[in-house]
Design an enzyme around this catalytic site. Sequence first.
Site, PDB file in Angstrom:
ATOM      1  N   ASP A 109    -107.397  42.263 -15.191  1.00  0.00           N
ATOM      2  CA  ASP A 109    -107.152  41.357 -16.224  1.00  0.00           C
ATOM      3  C   ASP A 109    -107.774  40.155 -16.553  1.00  0.00           C
ATOM      4  OD1 ASP A 109    -105.749  41.029 -14.454  1.00  0.00           O
ATOM      5  OD2 ASP A 109    -104.434  40.239 -14.746  1.00  0.00           O
ATOM      6  N   GLU A 167    -103.185  42.206 -13.131  1.00  0.00           N
ATOM      7  CA  GLU A 167    -103.043  41.588 -11.358  1.00  0.00           C
ATOM      8  C   GLU A 167    -102.457  40.332 -11.534  1.00  0.00           C
ATOM      9  OE1 GLU A 167    -103.243  39.149  -8.230  1.00  0.00           O
ATOM     10  OE2 GLU A 167    -104.227  38.877  -9.869  1.00  0.00           O
ATOM     11  N   GLU A 168    -102.142  39.658 -12.495  1.00  0.00           N
ATOM     12  CA  GLU A 168    -102.235  37.828 -12.759  1.00  0.00           C
ATOM     13  C   GLU A 168     -99.915  38.115 -13.552  1.00  0.00           C
ATOM     14  OE1 GLU A 168    -103.656  35.339 -12.239  1.00  0.00           O
ATOM     15  OE2 GLU A 168    -105.737  35.665 -12.475  1.00  0.00           O
ATOM     16  N   HIS A 397    -109.534  30.038 -12.670  1.00  0.00           N
ATOM     17  CA  HIS A 397    -108.236  29.420 -13.349  1.00  0.00           C
ATOM     18  C   HIS A 397    -108.996  28.053 -14.313  1.00  0.00           C
ATOM     19  CE1 HIS A 397    -104.917  32.682 -12.100  1.00  0.00           C
ATOM     20  NE2 HIS A 397    -105.527  33.270 -11.963  1.00  0.00           N
TER      21      HIS A 397
HETATM   22 ZN   LIG Z   1    -105.817  34.679 -10.649  1.00  0.00          ZN
HETATM   23 ZN   LIG Z   2    -108.192  36.823  -9.265  1.00  0.00          ZN
END
Ligand SMILES: [Zn+2]
Ligand SMILES: [Zn+2]
Length: 437
Positions: A109, A167-168, A397
């Site tokens: 993702d 995953e996030e 990020h």
């Molecule tokens: Zn992340």
């Molecule tokens: Zn990551």
Amino acid sequence: MFRGHKILKVLLFLIGIFCALIAEGVDKNTALIIDREIEKNRAEFIKTRRFFHMYPELGNREYKTAKLIASKLIPLGLEVKTGVAKTGVTALLEGGETGFTIAYRADMDALPIQELTEAPYRSLIPGVMHACGHDIHMSIALGTAVVLNSIKGKIRGSIKFIFQPAEEGPPPGEEGGARLMIKEGVLDRPPVGAIFGLHVWPENLGKVYFSAGPIMASSDWFRITIKAKSSHAARPHEGIDAIALASQVVLGIQTIISRTLDPADPAVITIGKISGGERSNTIAKEVQLEGTIRTLGEKNRKKIPQSIENIARGITHSYGADYTFDYRKGIPSVYNHPELAKIMLPTLFNLLGEENVKEMKPQFVAEDFSCYCQEIPGFFFFLGVKDPAKETSAPLHSPSFDPDERSIFLGIKIMCHLLLDCLHNPNYLERTSLAAF
Ligand SMILES: [Zn+2]
Ligand SMILES: [Zn+2]
């Protein structure tokens, strides 16, 4: 009794790997083939990564991403499953010789971030970006499947490639991520004995970072709502000021780490959001505090929420106010099985040189790879992806995150060697002995 049985199986598994490393390891010829296959497919690997990067998709919505992954794996002749835990893909590579099964997980993702790089392959989807490097993770896993498939006759055992969505974190109200993958049986059929994974890291390309034990923190959410009493701002004695109480609660919480926990077992409590009050000239009747708790072990993880609630109760009740406390357990700490980590280190030393394999203090960011590590031995490490010629790199990020694509080739090489070295154990450890995992 079940637990003892499980520990014995883990022990047997690790002894198997240990003997394998003494006995075999990747031979020179196989190592050359790995290098040659990576070299041969470089352009294709980059093309795939750029597609992922240009068309990023959010958690549980990785439709195009999953389609591309499957389209690369099916022609290899692997046993491919799609729609696992919503948009996940798994592929089983069966080696030429019977052995046990290990897994390699990559996440799929992207993040709701507007990309700010000027790269020619920058995201074409407004407000969505692969800012956590999951595009690189998928490319490395796909490349590893391609390269290992070319020598599959030499492989003893099987490798399950796991491409995991969300995953996030899944969208609100939806299930997803590693937990759902496990629930849908990715570690069964055949039973998986160990799992590997990596995350890109904004340090120099050519370096990897590991820890034999906890490497990333657990992440849990909480919210305190202080319920007090409003009155005119000029007549505070007729109300109970929720803002004044919230200030005390914030300060009280700060002493949990410094005064009640073992300093050798670190933890973090952050209140990242406060909201409340109606007007500048009114005593606030309600304030909400929201925060995150990060720990490396279950002892602090259990203790901290109780301490937070005690402080909220003590302060509000002593002023005649009230509170509610909401707490949601997130993901556990990523725990590298110490024996497995120790056993895999020679592989990393041989490939990169000891000076480039750095032991790292645990990071207080979180990763749901931890959920697999709670089921079976896991090994997770960080791969440097900063162009060494550049002074700095944007962090994970960040809208400017732009990893060096050469990390894909190095990542493939490392994963090929780790997986082969792990699998090539003596025959006495049969797949059946892992059945209880
Ligand atoms: Zn992340
Ligand atoms: Zn990551």
